[in-house]
Design a protein around this motif. Structure first.
Motif, PDB file in Angstrom:
ATOM      1  N   LEU A 110     -12.094  12.573  -2.451  1.00 44.36           N
ATOM      2  CA  LEU A 110     -12.082  13.572  -1.391  1.00 44.36           C
ATOM      3  C   LEU A 110     -11.668  12.969  -0.055  1.00 44.36           C
ATOM      4  CD1 LEU A 110     -15.297  15.676  -2.141  1.00 44.36           C
ATOM      5  CD2 LEU A 110     -12.914  16.337  -2.465  1.00 44.36           C
ATOM      6  N   LYS A 111     -12.031  11.721   0.172  1.00 44.76           N
ATOM      7  CA  LYS A 111     -11.673  11.034   1.412  1.00 44.76           C
ATOM      8  C   LYS A 111     -10.162  10.990   1.617  1.00 44.76           C
ATOM      9  CE  LYS A 111     -12.421   6.552   3.682  1.00 44.76           C
ATOM     10  NZ  LYS A 111     -13.044   5.205   3.514  1.00 44.76           N
ATOM     11  N   HIS A 112      -9.414  10.919   0.511  1.00 41.68           N
ATOM     12  CA  HIS A 112      -7.959  10.776   0.598  1.00 41.68           C
ATOM     13  C   HIS A 112      -7.211  12.039   0.162  1.00 41.68           C
ATOM     14  CE1 HIS A 112      -7.915   6.423   1.467  1.00 41.68           C
ATOM     15  NE2 HIS A 112      -9.025   6.410   0.760  1.00 41.68           N
ATOM     16  N   ASN A 113      -7.953  13.128  -0.061  1.00 43.73           N
ATOM     17  CA  ASN A 113      -7.286  14.292  -0.633  1.00 43.73           C
ATOM     18  C   ASN A 113      -6.359  15.019   0.340  1.00 43.73           C
ATOM     19  OD1 ASN A 113      -6.739  15.866  -2.923  1.00 43.73           O
ATOM     20  ND2 ASN A 113      -8.147  17.471  -2.209  1.00 43.73           N
ATOM     21  N   ASN A 114      -6.499  14.793   1.627  1.00 41.22           N
ATOM     22  CA  ASN A 114      -5.532  15.371   2.560  1.00 41.22           C
ATOM     23  C   ASN A 114      -4.129  14.842   2.284  1.00 41.22           C
ATOM     24  OD1 ASN A 114      -7.338  16.997   3.914  1.00 41.22           O
ATOM     25  ND2 ASN A 114      -7.757  15.512   5.527  1.00 41.22           N
ATOM     26  N   ASN A 115      -4.052  13.585   1.858  1.00 40.70           N
ATOM     27  CA  ASN A 115      -2.764  12.993   1.499  1.00 40.70           C
ATOM     28  C   ASN A 115      -2.334  13.347   0.088  1.00 40.70           C
ATOM     29  OD1 ASN A 115      -1.928  11.664   3.818  1.00 40.70           O
ATOM     30  ND2 ASN A 115      -3.104   9.828   3.373  1.00 40.70           N
ATOM     31  N   LEU A 116      -3.303  13.530  -0.805  1.00 39.58           N
ATOM     32  CA  LEU A 116      -2.983  13.705  -2.220  1.00 39.58           C
ATOM     33  C   LEU A 116      -2.767  15.167  -2.614  1.00 39.58           C
ATOM     34  CD1 LEU A 116      -5.524  11.144  -3.743  1.00 39.58           C
ATOM     35  CD2 LEU A 116      -3.087  10.800  -3.294  1.00 39.58           C
ATOM     36  N   ASP A 117      -3.538  16.078  -2.042  1.00 41.28           N
ATOM     37  CA  ASP A 117      -3.412  17.521  -2.338  1.00 41.28           C
ATOM     38  C   ASP A 117      -3.628  17.817  -3.822  1.00 41.28           C
ATOM     39  OD1 ASP A 117      -2.987  20.233  -1.908  1.00 41.28           O
ATOM     40  OD2 ASP A 117      -0.822  20.077  -2.149  1.00 41.28           O
ATOM     41  N   ILE A 118      -4.799  17.459  -4.316  1.00 37.71           N
ATOM     42  CA  ILE A 118      -5.140  17.679  -5.731  1.00 37.71           C
ATOM     43  C   ILE A 118      -5.421  19.158  -5.979  1.00 37.71           C
ATOM     44  CG2 ILE A 118      -6.874  17.215  -7.518  1.00 37.71           C
ATOM     45  CD1 ILE A 118      -7.239  14.451  -6.123  1.00 37.71           C
ATOM     46  N   ARG A 119      -4.671  19.744  -6.920  1.00 41.53           N
ATOM     47  CA  ARG A 119      -4.845  21.153  -7.281  1.00 41.53           C
ATOM     48  C   ARG A 119      -5.003  21.349  -8.790  1.00 41.53           C
ATOM     49  NH1 ARG A 119      -0.180  23.018  -6.424  1.00 41.53           N
ATOM     50  NH2 ARG A 119       0.825  21.339  -5.279  1.00 41.53           N
ATOM     51  N   ALA A 173       0.828  -1.204   0.000  1.00 36.03           N
ATOM     52  CA  ALA A 173       0.000   0.000   0.000  1.00 36.03           C
ATOM     53  C   ALA A 173       0.859   1.249   0.000  1.00 36.03           C
ATOM     54  CB  ALA A 173      -0.939  -0.010   1.204  1.00 36.03           C
ATOM     55  N   GLU A 174       2.028   1.175   0.610  1.00 37.14           N
ATOM     56  CA  GLU A 174       2.951   2.312   0.617  1.00 37.14           C
ATOM     57  C   GLU A 174       3.369   2.682  -0.803  1.00 37.14           C
ATOM     58  OE1 GLU A 174       7.477   3.452   2.192  1.00 37.14           O
ATOM     59  OE2 GLU A 174       6.528   1.569   2.802  1.00 37.14           O
ATOM     60  N   ASP A 175       3.610   1.669  -1.634  1.00 36.72           N
ATOM     61  CA  ASP A 175       4.013   1.924  -3.023  1.00 36.72           C
ATOM     62  C   ASP A 175       2.875   2.532  -3.837  1.00 36.72           C
ATOM     63  OD1 ASP A 175       6.786   0.718  -3.110  1.00 36.72           O
ATOM     64  OD2 ASP A 175       5.645  -0.999  -2.382  1.00 36.72           O
ATOM     65  N   SER A 176       1.652   2.041  -3.618  1.00 37.02           N
ATOM     66  CA  SER A 176       0.520   2.585  -4.374  1.00 37.02           C
ATOM     67  C   SER A 176       0.248   4.038  -3.984  1.00 37.02           C
ATOM     68  CB  SER A 176      -0.735   1.726  -4.179  1.00 37.02           C
ATOM     69  OG  SER A 176      -1.101   1.621  -2.825  1.00 37.02           O
ATOM     70  N   LEU A 177       0.485   4.387  -2.722  1.00 33.67           N
ATOM     71  CA  LEU A 177       0.322   5.778  -2.307  1.00 33.67           C
ATOM     72  C   LEU A 177       1.386   6.661  -2.965  1.00 33.67           C
ATOM     73  CD1 LEU A 177      -1.085   7.921  -0.642  1.00 33.67           C
ATOM     74  CD2 LEU A 177       0.390   7.321   1.293  1.00 33.67           C
ATOM     75  N   ILE A 178       2.604   6.162  -3.049  1.00 33.88           N
ATOM     76  CA  ILE A 178       3.667   6.911  -3.728  1.00 33.88           C
ATOM     77  C   ILE A 178       3.287   7.162  -5.180  1.00 33.88           C
ATOM     78  CG2 ILE A 178       6.048   6.793  -4.573  1.00 33.88           C
ATOM     79  CD1 ILE A 178       6.752   5.268  -2.011  1.00 33.88           C
ATOM     80  N   ALA A 179       2.757   6.133  -5.849  1.00 30.75           N
ATOM     81  CA  ALA A 179       2.356   6.265  -7.255  1.00 30.75           C
ATOM     82  C   ALA A 179       1.247   7.302  -7.410  1.00 30.75           C
ATOM     83  CB  ALA A 179       1.905   4.916  -7.797  1.00 30.75           C
ATOM     84  N   LEU A 180       0.250   7.265  -6.524  1.00 30.86           N
ATOM     85  CA  LEU A 180      -0.847   8.233  -6.580  1.00 30.86           C
ATOM     86  C   LEU A 180      -0.338   9.656  -6.375  1.00 30.86           C
ATOM     87  CD1 LEU A 180      -3.555   6.296  -4.546  1.00 30.86           C
ATOM     88  CD2 LEU A 180      -3.866   7.163  -6.879  1.00 30.86           C
ATOM     89  N   LYS A 181       0.507   9.841  -5.357  1.00 27.94           N
ATOM     90  CA  LYS A 181       1.055  11.170  -5.094  1.00 27.94           C
ATOM     91  C   LYS A 181       1.913  11.655  -6.267  1.00 27.94           C
ATOM     92  CE  LYS A 181       1.194  11.262  -0.029  1.00 27.94           C
ATOM     93  NZ  LYS A 181       2.080  11.352   1.163  1.00 27.94           N
TER      94      LYS A 181
END
Length: 240
Positions: free
Chosen positions: A219-228, A162-170
């Motif tokens: 939106l649930k995960h946008n605090n981590n993602l910071d979509i702008r 899951a750590e790798d998938s979060l890196i990919a998303l970010k």
């Protein structure tokens, strides 16, 4: 009142929300093998979303169908480069860290979808089994998870978590934030029209359309993602 409307069915946000959901499922999975499968699926979806974004941005370019056919064969980064050159007369900044990370992410995607046969040399331990299984063979290997120096993700897809998938998303979000806001310099409303579903039936409301469940998971995960690169907040009656 019944009427006929036209909907532009862009799949970018749907694919992107799938990647976020798959990451969430991987994060909540305790079984290592299942988490790995979900993480790999999320990382692949991130790459599919990147390609969908590139194809979406290409719709802003007016060319003949013959030229369009040639551009469609470009790589994902070449498509993004072409869009910048068309609108800004500037090339995609290949030296920027956001682009470098995306390049590596694409390389890791290619190794997943175009696997090659490899011959590996490993040490194994063999022990006597029982009447059902004669021998057990166990690989003697270094349990260290080798990381890519650029992406910080696991190099071996069999180690994805899951750590790798979060890196990919970010990495995708950071790249699109930079691409839209800095390199291209368009506003989030214009970006949303290019990246999202839209329709011509709005009278006063925004023409951009969101599937409610897709918007909620992002939106649930946008605090981590910071979509702008698009605006996601303040949406009230735009669900379909």
């Amino acid at each position: 009142m019944n009427r006929s409307v036209e909907i532009t069915d862009n799949t970018f946000f749907s694919i992107f929300s799938d990647a976020v959901l798959l990451h969430e499922l991987a994060s909540s999975e305790s079984n290592k093998n299942t988490q790995n499968t979900l993480a790999k699926s999320s990382i692949l979806s991130v790459n599919y979303a990147l390609e969908a974004a590139a194809n979406s941005f290409l719709t802003s370019v007016e060319v003949t169908s013959k030229i369009k056919g040639k551009i469609d064969k470009f790589s994902t980064l070449d498509k993004l480069d072409f869009v910048l050159q068309w609108h800004k007369d500037e090339s995609l900044p290949h030296g920027e860290k956001e682009t470098q990370i995306i390049k590596k992410l694409i390389d890791q995607r290619n190794s997943l979808v175009h696997p090659k046969v490899k011959t590996l040399r490993q040490e194994i331990s063999t022990v006597v089994g029982n009447e059902v299984i004669a021998y057990y063979h166990k690989t003697l290997q270094d349990d260290s998870n080798e990381k890519c120096k650029v992406t910080k993700m696991s190099i071996n897809s069999g180690d994805y978590s899951a750590e790798d998938s979060l890196i990919a998303l970010k990495s995708l979000v950071n790249f699109l934030n930079k691409y839209v806001n800095s390199w291209w310099g368009i506003d989030v409303e214009s970006s949303a029209i290019l990246l999202m579903r839209s329709w011509n039936g709005s009278v006063q409301a925004n023409s951009v359309m969101y599937q409610k469940h897709e918007l909620e998971i992002v939106l649930k995960h946008n605090n981590n993602l910071d979509i702008r690169f698009v605006g996601l907040y303040g949406i009230l009656e735009q669900f379909v």
